[in-house]
Design a protein around this motif. Sequence first.
Motif, short mmCIF file in Angstrom:
data_model
loop_
_atom_site.label_atom_id
_atom_site.label_comp_id
_atom_site.label_asym_id
_atom_site.label_seq_id
_atom_site.Cartn_x
_atom_site.Cartn_y
_atom_site.Cartn_z
N ALA A 243 -33.20 -24.53 -62.18
CA ALA A 243 -34.38 -25.75 -61.97
C ALA A 243 -34.60 -26.57 -62.67
O ALA A 243 -34.37 -26.35 -63.93
CB ALA A 243 -35.18 -24.33 -61.97
N PRO A 244 -35.58 -27.32 -62.77
CA PRO A 244 -36.24 -28.56 -63.99
C PRO A 244 -37.25 -28.07 -64.28
O PRO A 244 -37.36 -27.16 -64.62
CB PRO A 244 -35.84 -30.06 -62.59
N GLU A 245 -37.67 -28.88 -65.61
CA GLU A 245 -38.83 -28.48 -66.03
C GLU A 245 -39.89 -28.19 -64.63
O GLU A 245 -40.04 -29.66 -63.66
CB GLU A 245 -39.13 -29.56 -66.69
N PRO A 246 -40.45 -27.00 -64.56
CA PRO A 246 -42.03 -27.28 -64.21
C PRO A 246 -42.53 -28.75 -63.79
O PRO A 246 -42.60 -28.82 -64.94
CB PRO A 246 -42.44 -26.21 -64.30
N MET A 247 -43.47 -28.63 -62.75
CA MET A 247 -44.18 -29.64 -62.58
C MET A 247 -45.48 -29.29 -63.22
O MET A 247 -45.88 -30.42 -64.07
CB MET A 247 -43.96 -30.64 -61.22
N VAL A 248 -45.68 -28.72 -62.44
CA VAL A 248 -46.87 -27.74 -63.10
C VAL A 248 -46.99 -26.67 -62.90
O VAL A 248 -46.00 -25.98 -61.82
CB VAL A 248 -48.25 -28.78 -61.62
N MET A 249 -47.46 -26.13 -63.32
CA MET A 249 -47.95 -23.89 -62.97
C MET A 249 -49.56 -23.84 -62.71
O MET A 249 -50.39 -24.28 -62.72
CB MET A 249 -47.40 -23.03 -64.20
N LEU A 263 -58.01 -19.97 -60.38
CA LEU A 263 -56.47 -20.50 -60.76
C LEU A 263 -56.50 -21.52 -61.83
O LEU A 263 -57.73 -22.70 -61.48
CB LEU A 263 -56.53 -21.24 -59.52
N ASN A 264 -55.65 -21.49 -62.67
CA ASN A 264 -56.12 -22.38 -64.16
C ASN A 264 -54.59 -23.31 -63.61
O ASN A 264 -53.82 -23.03 -63.19
CB ASN A 264 -55.76 -21.86 -64.97
N VAL A 265 -54.53 -24.65 -64.04
CA VAL A 265 -53.47 -25.12 -63.59
C VAL A 265 -52.73 -26.22 -64.68
O VAL A 265 -54.24 -26.34 -65.70
CB VAL A 265 -53.93 -26.66 -63.00
N TYR A 266 -51.95 -25.52 -65.29
CA TYR A 266 -51.43 -26.47 -66.93
C TYR A 266 -50.05 -27.14 -66.42
O TYR A 266 -49.04 -27.03 -65.54
CB TYR A 266 -50.49 -24.57 -66.98
N PRO A 267 -50.08 -28.31 -66.35
CA PRO A 267 -49.69 -29.45 -66.01
C PRO A 267 -48.24 -28.96 -67.02
O PRO A 267 -47.55 -28.15 -68.81
CB PRO A 267 -49.71 -30.18 -67.41
N LYS A 268 -46.57 -29.07 -66.72
CA LYS A 268 -45.54 -28.62 -66.66
C LYS A 268 -45.56 -27.11 -67.20
O LYS A 268 -44.11 -26.46 -67.93
CB LYS A 268 -45.01 -29.48 -68.19
N GLN A 270 -46.82 -25.34 -68.86
CA GLN A 270 -46.90 -25.02 -70.41
C GLN A 270 -48.58 -24.17 -70.56
O GLN A 270 -49.27 -24.95 -70.70
CB GLN A 270 -47.79 -25.78 -71.75
N VAL A 271 -48.76 -22.43 -69.95
CA VAL A 271 -48.98 -21.87 -70.23
C VAL A 271 -49.94 -21.33 -71.61
O VAL A 271 -51.09 -21.06 -71.84
CB VAL A 271 -48.88 -20.49 -69.55
N GLU A 272 -49.29 -22.20 -72.76
CA GLU A 272 -50.16 -21.67 -73.98
C GLU A 272 -50.02 -22.75 -74.63
O GLU A 272 -51.43 -22.69 -75.45
CB GLU A 272 -48.54 -22.14 -75.12
N ALA A 273 -50.47 -23.89 -74.14
CA ALA A 273 -52.39 -25.00 -74.11
C ALA A 273 -52.97 -24.68 -72.93
O ALA A 273 -52.54 -24.45 -72.05
CB ALA A 273 -51.12 -26.03 -73.79
N PRO A 274 -54.17 -25.39 -73.40
CA PRO A 274 -54.81 -25.22 -73.00
C PRO A 274 -55.13 -25.72 -71.27
O PRO A 274 -54.18 -27.09 -70.63
CB PRO A 274 -56.24 -26.31 -72.59
N PHE A 275 -55.82 -25.25 -70.08
CA PHE A 275 -55.09 -25.90 -68.81
C PHE A 275 -56.00 -27.19 -68.24
O PHE A 275 -57.44 -27.64 -69.44
CB PHE A 275 -55.97 -24.75 -67.91
N SER A 276 -55.81 -27.73 -67.95
CA SER A 276 -56.08 -28.74 -67.52
C SER A 276 -57.34 -29.08 -66.11
O SER A 276 -57.74 -29.97 -66.15
CB SER A 276 -54.50 -30.29 -67.21
N HIS A 277 -57.07 -27.85 -65.40
CA HIS A 277 -58.03 -28.18 -64.46
C HIS A 277 -58.24 -27.04 -63.56
O HIS A 277 -56.60 -25.64 -64.16
CB HIS A 277 -57.63 -29.43 -63.01
N GLN A 278 -59.17 -27.32 -63.02
CA GLN A 278 -59.82 -24.94 -62.53
C GLN A 278 -60.04 -25.35 -61.10
O GLN A 278 -60.05 -26.01 -60.33
CB GLN A 278 -60.19 -24.99 -63.42
#
Length: 403
Positions: A243-249, A263-268, A270-278
Motif C-alpha cells: 500500500a502507498p502512503e495514505p491520501m487521507v484518513m 468525523l475528523n479528516v487527517y491528511p496523509k 497523520q492522526v497525531e496532527a490536528p484534523f484539517s476538516h470535520q
Amino acid sequence: MAEINVDGVMIPRHLVEQWVEAAHLEFVDGKEGEIGRLYDRESFSGPMMEKLGPLEEHVRSSGNSEQALYELEVRWGVANGLPPGVIPQGKAELVMAQVVPVQQQMEGSASGARVQELSSLIGNSQKLLVEQSFSLLEALTGGACERNNQYRITNEAGEDILHAQEDSNGCARCCCAPHHSTKVYITNAQTNETLLTIERLGLDFPCPHKCLGNRCICCDCCADGITVYEGHVFGDAGDLTAAPEPMVMVKQPICGGGLTPTLNVYPKGQVEAPFSHQITGPTLFGGCSECCCKSTFEFKGANGQHAGNIVHLVPTTCDEVCDAFCTDVDKFELQFQQTATPMDKATALASAILVDFMFFEMDNGMIACKNGKLEITCCFMYCCGSLVPCKIPLAKKGEGGGG
C-alpha cells in the motif's frame, strides 16, 4: 547497493528492475515462465520470492496487467516509460512531466494525479449524485444475503462519470454488515481505471480488526473510519499489499462527537496532527424519517470554512419509497463550494460512502417484525457513537402494546 522496500523486505534495485522486466514479458507479451527463469538464474532469497509471489498473482489476475504492473513500477520508483495508453506529444517537457513517478508528483503538489483526474471528471459541477444500486436478492431475503454495494455517481448534467464498487469478505458481509471490514474502489466510469481505494476496518471473519457496532466510542478500537489511497491497492482490508502512503484518513473521535455525529479528516493519515476538516451531522435521522426529511452532513475546514455538504436524499417516486422500505438502498447528493479543492472533493466523495455504511445501511431499518409484533422505527437518535432507535411497537388486539 541501492535497495527497494517491497512490502517490508529490502530487495536490491537491480533485482526489482529485472523482475519488472520479466513480469512484463510474461504477463503483457505472453512469454510464459519468464519469472521462473529469472528466479533460477538470479539470487532471489526465499523472503523476497514470498513477497513478490502475491504481487505476481495480482498482476496476472488483474483486468489490465500492463496498468497493474506500471502502478507497481511507479510505487517502487523504477518506472522508465510513459503510462500505458499515453501518446507522446513531441514536446520534451510534456513527456518528462508524464514520466515523473506519481510519488514525486504528489510531493510537489497538494494532490496526486488520480485525485486531479477525479477532479477533472467532476469539472465545474457543484453537485454530484451518489446512487446505490438496487439488489433484488437483498430485498427478497430481507438482507440475509448481503451483496457487495455498488454506487453510480453522476454530475449535474446526469452524466455517468464514476462508479464505486465494494470488495469484501462474503462471510463478514452477510454476518456482520454494516459493521464489517471492506474495501471500496472508485473508478472512472468510461475507462474503468481505479482512481481511489477506500479501506474500512471493522468486524471480519474469523477475527475482527475493530469492535465496531452500536456502542459508545470509548477507545480507538471502537471508532469507525476509512483510509483513502490513490489508485488501485491490492489485498484485503487490514492486509493490503504494498500500500502507498495514505491520501487521507477519516475517523470518529472518542465519544463520537456527543449528540452530533462527527468525523475528523487527517491528511496523509497523520492522526497525531490536528484534523484539517470535520464532518458533522444531525442528531436525529434514519428510520421512517428518511421518507420525508433530508439529513445533511456538513463538511467544514478546521477554521470553520464551509467546503460542502453530504446530503442523504428523500425518495421522490413510488419505486424509491418501496426501495427505502424493503432495502437499504440510499441516495446522496454531494454539494461543493466553489472554493473546494480537488482533495476536498475526493474526501467528500469517500466520506459519503462511509456515512452510508455507518448510518443508513441497517436492514429493515424502517419496519420489522419481531416476536409476532410489528415495530415501526420513526428515527434514530445519535449519542456518542450509538444509534438509539425511536420505535412504535404494534401488537395484535388484546396482546397489549407499548410506546
